[in-house]
Write a protein that holds these residues in place. Structure first.
Motif, PDB file in Angstrom:
ATOM      1  N   PRO A  83       1.019  -1.302   0.001  1.00  0.00           N
ATOM      2  CA  PRO A  83       0.051  -0.109   0.114  1.00  0.00           C
ATOM      3  C   PRO A  83       0.952   1.359   0.097  1.00  0.00           C
ATOM      4  CG  PRO A  83       0.232  -0.796   2.336  1.00  0.00           C
ATOM      5  CD  PRO A  83       0.858  -1.988   1.333  1.00  0.00           C
ATOM      6  N   ASN A  84       0.342   2.160  -0.617  1.00  0.00           N
ATOM      7  CA  ASN A  84       1.064   3.602  -0.622  1.00  0.00           C
ATOM      8  C   ASN A  84       0.855   4.221   0.730  1.00  0.00           C
ATOM      9  OD1 ASN A  84      -1.325   5.093  -0.703  1.00  0.00           O
ATOM     10  ND2 ASN A  84      -1.337   5.444  -2.908  1.00  0.00           N
ATOM     11  N   GLY A  85       1.394   5.510   0.958  1.00  0.00           N
ATOM     12  CA  GLY A  85       1.437   5.804   2.193  1.00  0.00           C
ATOM     13  C   GLY A  85       0.052   6.467   2.629  1.00  0.00           C
ATOM     14  N   ILE A  86      -0.738   6.736   1.862  1.00  0.00           N
ATOM     15  CA  ILE A  86      -1.941   7.361   2.118  1.00  0.00           C
ATOM     16  C   ILE A  86      -2.812   6.037   2.572  1.00  0.00           C
ATOM     17  CG2 ILE A  86      -4.328   8.079   1.190  1.00  0.00           C
ATOM     18  CD1 ILE A  86      -2.387   9.897  -0.747  1.00  0.00           C
ATOM     19  N   VAL A  87      -2.882   4.976   1.763  1.00  0.00           N
ATOM     20  CA  VAL A  87      -3.646   3.716   2.157  1.00  0.00           C
ATOM     21  C   VAL A  87      -3.011   3.138   3.328  1.00  0.00           C
ATOM     22  CG1 VAL A  87      -4.264   1.512   1.268  1.00  0.00           C
ATOM     23  CG2 VAL A  87      -4.243   3.392  -0.341  1.00  0.00           C
ATOM     24  N   ARG A  88      -1.683   2.981   3.608  1.00  0.00           N
ATOM     25  CA  ARG A  88      -1.104   2.525   4.513  1.00  0.00           C
ATOM     26  C   ARG A  88      -1.392   3.358   5.939  1.00  0.00           C
ATOM     27  NH1 ARG A  88       3.077  -0.976   5.966  1.00  0.00           N
ATOM     28  NH2 ARG A  88       3.544  -0.959   3.691  1.00  0.00           N
ATOM     29  N   GLU A  89      -1.891   4.552   5.844  1.00  0.00           N
ATOM     30  CA  GLU A  89      -2.362   5.585   7.137  1.00  0.00           C
ATOM     31  C   GLU A  89      -3.760   4.982   7.169  1.00  0.00           C
ATOM     32  OE1 GLU A  89      -2.714   9.864   8.346  1.00  0.00           O
ATOM     33  OE2 GLU A  89      -1.475   9.605   6.604  1.00  0.00           O
ATOM     34  N   ILE A  90      -4.489   5.117   6.269  1.00  0.00           N
ATOM     35  CA  ILE A  90      -5.962   4.519   6.065  1.00  0.00           C
ATOM     36  C   ILE A  90      -6.021   3.252   7.153  1.00  0.00           C
ATOM     37  CG2 ILE A  90      -7.926   4.083   5.014  1.00  0.00           C
ATOM     38  CD1 ILE A  90      -7.152   6.060   2.851  1.00  0.00           C
ATOM     39  N   LEU A  91      -5.143   2.311   6.629  1.00  0.00           N
ATOM     40  CA  LEU A  91      -5.131   1.043   7.224  1.00  0.00           C
ATOM     41  C   LEU A  91      -5.004   1.148   8.691  1.00  0.00           C
ATOM     42  CD1 LEU A  91      -3.586  -1.132   4.440  1.00  0.00           C
ATOM     43  CD2 LEU A  91      -6.035  -0.986   5.103  1.00  0.00           C
ATOM     44  N   ALA A  92      -3.954   1.765   9.081  1.00  0.00           N
ATOM     45  CA  ALA A  92      -3.357   1.772  10.438  1.00  0.00           C
ATOM     46  C   ALA A  92      -4.722   2.775  11.309  1.00  0.00           C
ATOM     47  CB  ALA A  92      -2.317   2.764  10.399  1.00  0.00           C
ATOM     48  N   ILE A  93      -4.974   3.772  10.516  1.00  0.00           N
ATOM     49  CA  ILE A  93      -6.314   4.624  11.461  1.00  0.00           C
ATOM     50  C   ILE A  93      -7.403   3.792  11.886  1.00  0.00           C
ATOM     51  CG2 ILE A  93      -7.841   6.379  11.183  1.00  0.00           C
ATOM     52  CD1 ILE A  93      -5.539   7.899  10.102  1.00  0.00           C
ATOM     53  N   SER A  94      -7.773   2.809  10.885  1.00  0.00           N
ATOM     54  CA  SER A  94      -8.848   2.139  11.143  1.00  0.00           C
ATOM     55  C   SER A  94      -8.494   0.754  11.807  1.00  0.00           C
ATOM     56  CB  SER A  94      -9.662   1.783   9.670  1.00  0.00           C
ATOM     57  OG  SER A  94      -8.676   1.030   8.893  1.00  0.00           O
TER      58      SER A  94
END
Length: 112
Positions: A83-94
């Motif tokens: 995952p790119n940085g944005i998607v990785r952050e979305i996965l982490a936040i959720s």
């Protein structure tokens, strides 16, 4: 959203490409669940190559949840790769990075 699939090293590699948002989440979910079925038939794991996903909304996360339920029932392991940085952050936040194995590369997911 575009979708390609490949079978390699005992896994089905699904590669969605584009944004997964309100307009594409249903198609993403349908294709993801069909990939789970193919992985179950082949006794393979499912690797979702996230490198082509530029953004994922909560509807995309819901599609992942439904696919995981189906995969768990069928004995299929789902890995999320690259995952790119944005998607990785979305996965982490959720906290989806705790529900799914997340690797930096497809090769890492194949080896996991």
């Amino acid at each position: 959203m575009d979708w390609t699939e490949d079978a390699r090293d005992g896994a089905i590699i699904a590669a969605p490409n584009g944004k997964i948002d309100e307009s594409s989440a249903q198609d993403f979910g349908t294709k993801l669940e069909a990939a789970v079925e193919r992985a179950a038939e082949a006794a393979a794991k499912l690797v979702v190559d996230c490198s082509g996903i530029s953004y994922m909304s909560s509807r995309g996360l819901r599609a992942l949840t439904l696919a995981k339920r189906k995969a768990d029932g069928a004995g299929v392991k789902i890995m999320l790769a690259a995952p790119n940085g944005i998607v990785r952050e979305i996965l982490a936040i959720s906290r989806y990075d705790k529900l799914f194995g997340v690797t930096d590369t497809v090769e890492g997911a194949l080896a996991a």
